[in-house]
Write an enzyme that holds these catalytic residues in place. Structure first.
Site, short mmCIF file in Angstrom:
data_model
loop_
_atom_site.label_atom_id
_atom_site.label_comp_id
_atom_site.label_asym_id
_atom_site.label_seq_id
_atom_site.Cartn_x
_atom_site.Cartn_y
_atom_site.Cartn_z
N GLU A 153 0.83 -1.20 0.00
CA GLU A 153 0.00 0.00 0.00
C GLU A 153 0.86 1.25 0.00
O GLU A 153 0.57 2.23 -0.71
CB GLU A 153 -0.94 0.01 1.21
N ASN A 189 -2.81 -5.02 9.12
CA ASN A 189 -3.84 -4.76 10.14
C ASN A 189 -3.91 -5.87 11.17
O ASN A 189 -4.17 -5.63 12.34
CB ASN A 189 -5.20 -4.49 9.48
#
EC number: 1.17.7.4
Length: 314
Positions: A126, A227
């Site tokens: 990302e 995450n």
């Protein structure tokens, strides 16, 4: 010994959308469908899509001419998009819309000549994709991971300076970095609302509550899931032993010694079937009760690309 399940947990809207894009592309166009990078960071999900005919690659030069390629939920740089366009590849973009929102912030900063600071983890897909939205050679984009990194920034002026963040960071750590940035650069601009996504925020809040009532926290998620790692770190930071596991095969029975309540959650890229397999395995190790922690309800849905959506309706 009891299990307490976090809520919310598991798949987020961006992951649901990304997986649907791959599955629908396979259904419509047939195998092989090429996917640049793991569409989401979960071994179980990736292996399942491979079995259906998805071929995962890291670079576009591994994709044959005239093939269909899907960009992963983590997003890609402008350079990758341009290469796909130059080669005439058919592209379906599974980039999470919340990542795309950050991409747009970076692209606007680049166009205006505003220096940008991205808070994120170096090397994460990302972050690579987000940094790759900035192409203004007269200004620049800089990456920081921690408060300590701010002192090393080669930015002397706070004029025309903005920041943005990766979507899957620790809320607490990011808050500290933003505070330090504002202390060093009082005029720095940033998004009106934190770029950390709703799913990351909700799952971290659920783990806070879970850790208060558990003696062990198991986070279902793959080692390369940002995450999921943040969830395990948060539980540990609260003083509760935590383990990041891909599934029941990773559980060491010795972890359960002296434990009355096992808290279980799952990262945003981990399917519920894995959570349930962990629960069933723990029952064979002495668990007698399973309950759910109350938490917020998530109703977010992201649509797939129009071409695939039309087929889905039919």
């Amino acid at each position: 010994m009891n299990i307490l399940l976090a809520n919310p947990r598991g798949f987020c809207a961006g992951v649901d959308r990304a997986i649907s894009i791959v599955e629908l592309a396979l259904e419509i166009h047939g195998a092989p469908i090429y996917v640049r990078h793991e569409v989401v960071h979960n071994r179980f999900v990736v292996d399942g899509l491979k079995a259906k005919g998805a071929v995962f690659v890291e670079e576009l030069d591994e994709v044959p001419d005239d093939a269909i390629v899907i960009f992963s939920a983590h997003g890609v740089s402008q350079e990758v998009r341009q290469e796909a366009k130059r080669r005439g590849l058919k592209v379906f973009d599974a980039t999470c819309p919340l990542v795309t929102k950050v991409h747009m912030q970076v692209a606007r900063a680049s166009k205006k000549g505003t220096k940008a600071i991205l808070i994120g983890h170096e090397g994460h897909p990302e972050v690579i994709g987000t940094m790759g939205q900035y192409d203004n050679q007269d200004a620049g984009i800089f990456l920081v991971e921690s408060v300590e990194d701010i002192a090393k920034l080669p930015v002397s002026s706070q004029d025309d300076l903005t920041f943005m963040t990766q979507t899957t960071l620790s809320i607490d750590d990011t808050s500290d970095v933003i505070e330090a940035l504002k202390e060093k650069y009082p005029a720095i601009q940033g998004p009106r609302k934190n770029d950390i996504c709703y799913a990351t925020t909700n799952r971290q809040q659920a783990v806070r509550e879970l850790a208060k009532q558990s003696q062990l926290v198991l986070v279902v998620g793959s080692k390369n899931s940002s995450n999921s790692n943040r969830l395990a770190e948060l539980a540990s930071r609260m003083g509760v032993p935590s383990k990041l596991i891909d599934g029941p095969q990773d559980i060491d029975p010795s972890w359960l010694d002296g434990v009355e309540t096992i808290g279980i959650t799952a990262g945003a890229s981990a399917p519920e079937v894995l959570v349930q397999s962990v629960v069933e395995h723990l029952k064979t190790l002495g668990v007698t009760g399973v309950s759910n922690l109350e938490g917020c309800e998530e109703n977010m849905v992201f649509e797939v690309p129009k071409e695939l959506r039309i087929h889905e309706v039919k």
